[in-house]
Write a protein that holds these residues in place. Sequence first.
Motif, PDB file in Angstrom:
ATOM      1  N   GLY A 269     -73.886  62.585  48.711  1.00  0.00           N
ATOM      2  CA  GLY A 269     -74.131  63.399  49.899  1.00  0.00           C
ATOM      3  C   GLY A 269     -74.219  64.879  49.559  1.00  0.00           C
ATOM      4  O   GLY A 269     -75.079  65.593  50.076  1.00  0.00           O
ATOM      5  N   ARG A 270     -73.344  65.338  48.666  1.00  0.00           N
ATOM      6  CA  ARG A 270     -73.383  66.744  48.251  1.00  0.00           C
ATOM      7  C   ARG A 270     -74.677  67.064  47.519  1.00  0.00           C
ATOM      8  O   ARG A 270     -75.333  68.082  47.777  1.00  0.00           O
ATOM      9  N   VAL A 271     -75.047  66.204  46.575  1.00  0.00           N
ATOM     10  CA  VAL A 271     -76.203  66.484  45.718  1.00  0.00           C
ATOM     11  C   VAL A 271     -77.508  66.414  46.496  1.00  0.00           C
ATOM     12  O   VAL A 271     -78.410  67.241  46.307  1.00  0.00           O
ATOM     13  N   THR A 272     -77.621  65.430  47.386  1.00  0.00           N
ATOM     14  CA  THR A 272     -78.881  65.231  48.108  1.00  0.00           C
ATOM     15  C   THR A 272     -78.960  66.036  49.397  1.00  0.00           C
ATOM     16  O   THR A 272     -80.061  66.253  49.921  1.00  0.00           O
ATOM     17  N   GLY A 273     -77.806  66.449  49.919  1.00  0.00           N
ATOM     18  CA  GLY A 273     -77.792  67.122  51.219  1.00  0.00           C
ATOM     19  C   GLY A 273     -78.121  66.173  52.358  1.00  0.00           C
ATOM     20  O   GLY A 273     -78.516  66.616  53.445  1.00  0.00           O
ATOM     21  N   ARG A 274     -77.927  64.877  52.134  1.00  0.00           N
ATOM     22  CA  ARG A 274     -78.274  63.881  53.148  1.00  0.00           C
ATOM     23  C   ARG A 274     -77.083  62.985  53.452  1.00  0.00           C
ATOM     24  O   ARG A 274     -76.209  62.781  52.601  1.00  0.00           O
ATOM     25  N   LYS A 275     -77.069  62.446  54.628  1.00  0.00           N
ATOM     26  CA  LYS A 275     -76.024  61.507  55.011  1.00  0.00           C
ATOM     27  C   LYS A 275     -76.367  60.136  54.437  1.00  0.00           C
ATOM     28  O   LYS A 275     -77.508  59.676  54.525  1.00  0.00           O
ATOM     29  N   ILE A 276     -75.383  59.482  53.837  1.00  0.00           N
ATOM     30  CA  ILE A 276     -75.587  58.175  53.229  1.00  0.00           C
ATOM     31  C   ILE A 276     -75.119  57.097  54.200  1.00  0.00           C
ATOM     32  O   ILE A 276     -73.926  57.010  54.509  1.00  0.00           O
ATOM     33  N   ASP A 312     -71.406  65.081  39.613  1.00  0.00           N
ATOM     34  CA  ASP A 312     -72.524  65.679  40.334  1.00  0.00           C
ATOM     35  C   ASP A 312     -73.741  65.864  39.436  1.00  0.00           C
ATOM     36  O   ASP A 312     -74.887  65.761  39.897  1.00  0.00           O
ATOM     37  N   THR A 313     -73.522  66.119  38.141  1.00  0.00           N
ATOM     38  CA  THR A 313     -74.649  66.235  37.206  1.00  0.00           C
ATOM     39  C   THR A 313     -75.327  64.891  37.014  1.00  0.00           C
ATOM     40  O   THR A 313     -76.564  64.794  37.017  1.00  0.00           O
ATOM     41  N   ILE A 314     -74.525  63.846  36.848  1.00  0.00           N
ATOM     42  CA  ILE A 314     -75.085  62.497  36.724  1.00  0.00           C
ATOM     43  C   ILE A 314     -75.916  62.163  37.958  1.00  0.00           C
ATOM     44  O   ILE A 314     -77.056  61.670  37.867  1.00  0.00           O
ATOM     45  N   LEU A 315     -75.371  62.464  39.126  1.00  0.00           N
ATOM     46  CA  LEU A 315     -76.064  62.180  40.380  1.00  0.00           C
ATOM     47  C   LEU A 315     -77.315  63.032  40.536  1.00  0.00           C
ATOM     48  O   LEU A 315     -78.353  62.550  41.024  1.00  0.00           O
ATOM     49  N   ALA A 316     -77.249  64.291  40.136  1.00  0.00           N
ATOM     50  CA  ALA A 316     -78.411  65.179  40.280  1.00  0.00           C
ATOM     51  C   ALA A 316     -79.585  64.692  39.440  1.00  0.00           C
ATOM     52  O   ALA A 316     -80.747  64.696  39.895  1.00  0.00           O
ATOM     53  N   HIS A 317     -79.316  64.251  38.207  1.00  0.00           N
ATOM     54  CA  HIS A 317     -80.401  63.738  37.361  1.00  0.00           C
ATOM     55  C   HIS A 317     -80.964  62.438  37.933  1.00  0.00           C
ATOM     56  O   HIS A 317     -82.187  62.220  37.929  1.00  0.00           O
ATOM     57  N   ALA A 318     -80.086  61.581  38.434  1.00  0.00           N
ATOM     58  CA  ALA A 318     -80.551  60.333  39.037  1.00  0.00           C
ATOM     59  C   ALA A 318     -81.334  60.593  40.322  1.00  0.00           C
ATOM     60  O   ALA A 318     -82.321  59.899  40.623  1.00  0.00           O
TER      61      ALA A 318
END
Length: 329
Positions: A269-276, A312-318
Motif C-alpha cells: 500500500g505504501r509503495v503503490t499508493g493504492r488500497k489493497i 519496500d525496495t523489494i516491493l518497489a522493484h516488483a
Amino acid sequence: MAQETLLVVGGAGYIGSHMGKMLAQAGYGVVVLDNLCTGFADAARYGTLVVGGLADPVALEALFTAHEFAAVLHFAALSQVGESVQAPDRYYRNNVANTLNLLDTMGRHQVQRFIFSSTAAIFGEPESATITEAHPQRPINPYGRSKRMVEEILADYGHSFGLRSVALRYFNAAGADPEGELGERHDPESHLIPLILQAASGRRSHIAVFGTDYPTRDGTCIRDYIHVWDLCQAHLLALQHLLADGESLALNLGNGLGFSVQEVIDGAGRVTGRKIPVRQEARRAGDPATLVADSAQARERLGWQPEYADLDTILAHAWAWEQQKGKRW
C-alpha cells in the motif's frame, strides 16, 4: 575479465533469467537450456538460448559436445508443492531423474562444477523460528523430497566422482531486476508479492489472507523474502568459489528478516499508493507460523551480503515490473 562459458539450465524462468543477466554482466559466456514449459524465450536475452530439456540424453550429449562448459547452474525444477502431492511421478521424474541425466552428461565431459537451486522445503515443518543448515531435514511433500534427494545425490557424486557442488536453499525469492528488464512471470501466479501487486493494479479482485490467528506479532504468517538479485549474487559468489577450487557446500539463503503477510500488504500500500483489497480466509494446512532463514553460513563462506534487504525496495522493484506487465502481457 573471466571468459568461461556457463550452462544455465532453466535460464528462461524467473530466477534463471536474472542469473543469466548477472553472469553476462560479469563477463561470462552464457548458454541457456530451457524447454519453455514455464519460461519465456524473451527472458533469456543475455544468453544463447537452446530450446530443449533434460529428459533427452541425446540432445544433452550434443550440447556438451558443442560447448566446453566451466560450470553448470541448474534452475529447471518443478516447484509447486500442491501439484507435487497430486503428481509425484512428474516431480520425481523431472526433478530427480532428469537431474541425473544432466549430472551423468557432465561427468562424461569432465564438467565438475555444479550450482544447484535447492529449497527450504527440504526441512519440512520448522522446529525453530530461524532455520540453520543443522535443522533436521524432514520434507513433507514430494517437491521437498525431490530436492533433498538431489542434494544426497550431489554428495554421493562428489565422493565417488569428484563433482564439486554448491546447493543453495532458497526461502522466498521476491522482487524483480532493479533495472526493470526482467521480473516474475508465473502462470498461474502463486507467490504472495506478485499476487498482492496484481490486486493493487486491478488485475486481481483481492488478495486472500489465509489465517489471522497465528502466534505472530499481527496474527499472520511470517516469511523470509529475499530479493531475486541478491539471490543471484549468492549464486555468482558460489560459482566463483567453485572456480577457485572451493569445496562443496550446502547453504541456506534468505534475508534473515521475517515479514508478516499483513506487513507485506501494508508495504505494498505504501509503495503503490493504492488500497489493497483483502479477503480473510481460514488457515491452510501445513502453513507454519514463522519461517525465516539463518544465512550466517552463506555470509561467512561466500562473503555474501544482501543489498536489497529492505521490504519496500523489494516491493518497489516488483511493482515497477507489475506495471510493465499490465502494458506488455
